[in-house]
Enzyme design. Sequence first.
Site, PDB file in Angstrom:
ATOM      1  N   LYS A  48       0.840  -1.200   0.000  1.00  0.00           N
ATOM      2  CA  LYS A  48       0.000   0.000   0.000  1.00  0.00           C
ATOM      3  C   LYS A  48       0.873   1.247   0.000  1.00  0.00           C
ATOM      4  O   LYS A  48       0.580   2.225  -0.705  1.00  0.00           O
ATOM      5  CB  LYS A  48      -0.958  -0.025   1.202  1.00  0.00           C
ATOM      6  CG  LYS A  48      -2.065  -1.070   1.043  1.00  0.00           C
ATOM      7  CD  LYS A  48      -2.896  -1.315   2.299  1.00  0.00           C
ATOM      8  CE  LYS A  48      -3.903  -2.439   2.031  1.00  0.00           C
ATOM      9  NZ  LYS A  48      -4.752  -2.761   3.181  1.00  0.00           N
ATOM     10  N   GLN A  92      -5.019  -1.457   9.278  1.00  0.00           N
ATOM     11  CA  GLN A  92      -4.890  -2.793   8.697  1.00  0.00           C
ATOM     12  C   GLN A  92      -5.484  -3.834   9.644  1.00  0.00           C
ATOM     13  O   GLN A  92      -5.183  -3.846  10.838  1.00  0.00           O
ATOM     14  CB  GLN A  92      -3.404  -3.096   8.415  1.00  0.00           C
ATOM     15  CG  GLN A  92      -3.158  -4.391   7.665  1.00  0.00           C
ATOM     16  CD  GLN A  92      -3.733  -4.393   6.249  1.00  0.00           C
ATOM     17  OE1 GLN A  92      -3.787  -3.373   5.580  1.00  0.00           O
ATOM     18  NE2 GLN A  92      -4.157  -5.551   5.791  1.00  0.00           N
ATOM     19  N   ASP A 115     -11.347   2.548   3.445  1.00  0.00           N
ATOM     20  CA  ASP A 115     -11.709   1.131   3.287  1.00  0.00           C
ATOM     21  C   ASP A 115     -13.222   0.954   3.109  1.00  0.00           C
ATOM     22  O   ASP A 115     -13.675  -0.138   2.771  1.00  0.00           O
ATOM     23  CB  ASP A 115     -11.287   0.332   4.530  1.00  0.00           C
ATOM     24  CG  ASP A 115      -9.884  -0.250   4.412  1.00  0.00           C
ATOM     25  OD1 ASP A 115      -9.526  -0.695   3.310  1.00  0.00           O
ATOM     26  OD2 ASP A 115      -9.164  -0.262   5.427  1.00  0.00           O
TER      27      ASP A 115
END
Length: 278
Positions: A48, A92, A115
């Site tokens: 990422k 995460q 997200d």
Amino acid sequence: MNIIDGKAVSQSVKERVRDEIAEKGLKIGLAVIIVGNNQASRVYVNNKKKACEFCGITSYEYALPEETTEEQLLELVETCNADKNINGILVQLPLPSQINEKTVIEHIDPNKDVDAFHAVNVGKIMIGEYSFLPCTPAGIMELIHSTGTEVSGKECVVIGRSNIVGKPMGMLLLHENGTVTICHSKTKNLAEVCRRADILVAAVGKAGFVTSDMVKDGAVVIDVGMNRNADGKLCGDVDFENVAPKCSYITPVPGGVGPMTIAMLMENTLRAKMLQTL
Ligand code: GUN
């Protein structure tokens, strides 16, 4: 049979994001928060950060130790919420067991929730008015579009009902007028249901789960699985060798859905910046 090149499609998405950022001269920041020592999470987070660099997005990594308390993590999230240089926040998953993931997600400012995990954004997905597209399902839609396949009127079967993949995947296919079935561990006659699918999305988490008897001739098969086989090799949910010859299009693992998730995260981070600039 055609293999869908997720790397190539993801590259073109990232180039689109990079060019728009450069063209508009935008200054964009993404906070990447990782807690503990999960090896797979470390690899994802590194990828990422690399994608951010490619697109011209500044990534701010916060690597916290395994024993971090929920309170400490919530404090960091609040700091990122208030920081004008940070447009997107990514925590995460999975988190260590002493931290409640739901509590953490609900603390993220919905306008920075790249997200699309926050209940506000999940709700927007339901009504088709999203600020952010959920990364993995959105990446899958890009892959399907890249084949020229029309979703409208097609039988779409999703195996798996997770909040991250299965459920939002069903919604995105529905928004494009697919006839959607979501299967799970209690589904009766799973093979029979799957055989109806023009578009079959497997998000089960079991290597080799989708066998050739479950796939209709000419189907588009999307494999979201990220499993390790007995030899430690990365493999998907689909028995690729035997299923591929039956498909019109199929995604490989690795090099299919995986790279798309990260590309869509870049697109969401750009969207976040635009939302906050309005
Ligand atoms: N863990 C597995 N997939 C994801 C994802 O898409 N986002 C985050 N934040 N964590 C994950």
